[in-house]
Write an enzyme that holds these catalytic residues in place. Structure first.
Site, PDB file in Angstrom:
ATOM      1  N   ALA A  28      54.872  -5.419  15.946  1.00 34.09           N
ATOM      2  CA  ALA A  28      53.689  -4.687  16.388  1.00 34.09           C
ATOM      3  C   ALA A  28      53.033  -4.119  15.137  1.00 34.09           C
ATOM      4  O   ALA A  28      53.692  -3.946  14.103  1.00 34.09           O
ATOM      5  CB  ALA A  28      54.098  -3.580  17.340  1.00 34.09           C
ATOM      6  N   GLY A  40      58.173  -6.566  17.419  1.00 31.72           N
ATOM      7  CA  GLY A  40      57.373  -7.116  18.517  1.00 31.72           C
ATOM      8  C   GLY A  40      57.208  -8.628  18.419  1.00 31.72           C
ATOM      9  O   GLY A  40      56.991  -9.303  19.419  1.00 31.72           O
ATOM     10  N   GLU A  51      60.215  -9.994  19.987  1.00 29.92           N
ATOM     11  CA  GLU A  51      60.093  -9.706  21.422  1.00 29.92           C
ATOM     12  C   GLU A  51      59.086 -10.650  22.095  1.00 29.92           C
ATOM     13  O   GLU A  51      59.302 -11.103  23.213  1.00 29.92           O
ATOM     14  CB  GLU A  51      59.692  -8.240  21.607  1.00 29.92           C
ATOM     15  N   GLU A  90      63.006  -2.110  14.028  1.00 34.99           N
ATOM     16  CA  GLU A  90      62.308  -0.855  14.358  1.00 34.99           C
ATOM     17  C   GLU A  90      63.089   0.382  13.932  1.00 34.99           C
ATOM     18  O   GLU A  90      62.507   1.410  13.586  1.00 34.99           O
ATOM     19  CB  GLU A  90      62.033  -0.777  15.862  1.00 34.99           C
TER      20      GLU A  90
END
Ligand code: HXC
Length: 257
Positions: free
Chosen positions: A65, A108, A111, A131
């Site tokens: 992300a 992300g 993911e 993260e």
């Protein structure tokens, strides 16, 4: 439709989506999220498409992300906007989605790859949930999907240390279905998608639904679902065509593609 953060291309009955924020290693910001999700929804509705491939660049599938976008966000913004809940729209896509991963698939990005139906990994692929190094944790499903895919021990270690897994380990652990040479990744992913897109589309969609159900319900319910869907397939012309073609020793000509 023109997009700024993704490129889309149709190859026969296959839709190829390339994440395209090269300067940020395809970091997933809000714009990319919206463009990708609306492209996927469009392909899901398009009768000319039977399977979707998502890929990135040679260096990065996606490096996570967008940290710069999240850096200053407050709890109330995250909570009120239910940040990342938009990804539920990806889970609602009924046609198969293949992740073709080269280079970094981190946070992300990992993911996103795991939200696809399976991952083809280039030999250069590197997966991780780093993260924790930023003082946070996975927020797009990593703690749940990675655990289901590779088991508790590896998932816990990856999420707690942020270490990366290379392609060989990812394949061994069940995160990637196969490893292919980086130079052949996209062609091989499109070839695989073409194979799927050549099958009966309703049968393909029912398979996707049934396999995904294995993560969601217990074995008794999963088996019941499988059996009912299997029975329902006998209402499809394509079942008659597939079995008749086998008996007649010819290739099937599926009607619903
Ligand atoms: C924003 C990012 C980014 C990210 C890289 N960039 N990852 N920008 N968000 N996640 C930007 C860098 O700031 C830099 O921009 C440019 O991309 C190139 O990256 P470099 O770091 O210079 O490249 P390199 O040295 O080759 O290192 C590659 C890397 C590293 C190991 C992948 O970029 C990295 O560690 N990235 C962050 C990985 C990460 O922590 N991901 C998890 C994100 S959090 P400039 O402008 O400086 O040149 C996350 C939240 C999950 O995903 C919660 C739910 C989604």
């Amino acid at each position: 439709m023109t997009h700024e953060t993704i490129l889309t291309e149709q190859r026969g009955r296959v839709a190829l989506v390339t994440l395209n924020r090269p300067k940020a290693l395809n970091a997933i910001n809000r714009q990319l999220t919206e463009e990708l999700l609306s492209a996927l929804e469009g392909f899901d509705k398009d009768p000319g498409i039977g399977c979707i491939v998502i890929t990135g660049s040679e260096k990065a599938f996606a490096a996570g992300a967008d940290i710069k976008e999240m850096q200053e966000a407050s709890y109330i913004e995250m909570y009120s906007n239910d940040w990342f809940s938009a990804w539920d729209r990806m889970i609602a896509v009924r046609k198969p989605i293949i992740a073709a991963v080269a280079g970094y698939a981190l946070g992300g990005g990992c993911e996103l790859a795991m939200m696809c139906d399976f991952i083809l990994a280039a030999d250069s692929a590197k997966f991780g949930q780093p993260e924790i190094k930023l003082g946070v944790m996975p927020g797009m499903g990593g703690s749940q999907r990675l655990t289901r895919l590779v088991g508790r021990a590896k998932a816990m270690e990856m999420c707690l240390t942020g270490r990366m897994m290379d392609a060989a380990e990812a394949e061994r652990a069940g995160l990637a279905s196969r490893i292919v040479p980086a130079a052949e990744l996209v062609e091989e992913a499109v070839r695989t998608a073409e194979t799927i897109a050549g099958m009966s589309l309703p049968a393909v969609m029912m398979v996707k639904e049934a396999v995904n159900r294995a993560d969601q319900v217990n074995l008794t319910e999963g088996l019941r679902h499988e059996r009912r869907v299997f029975h329902a397939m006998f209402a499809l012309d394509d079942q008659k065509e597939g079995m008749t073609a086998f008996v007649e020793k010819r290739a099937p000509d599926f009607k619903h593609r």
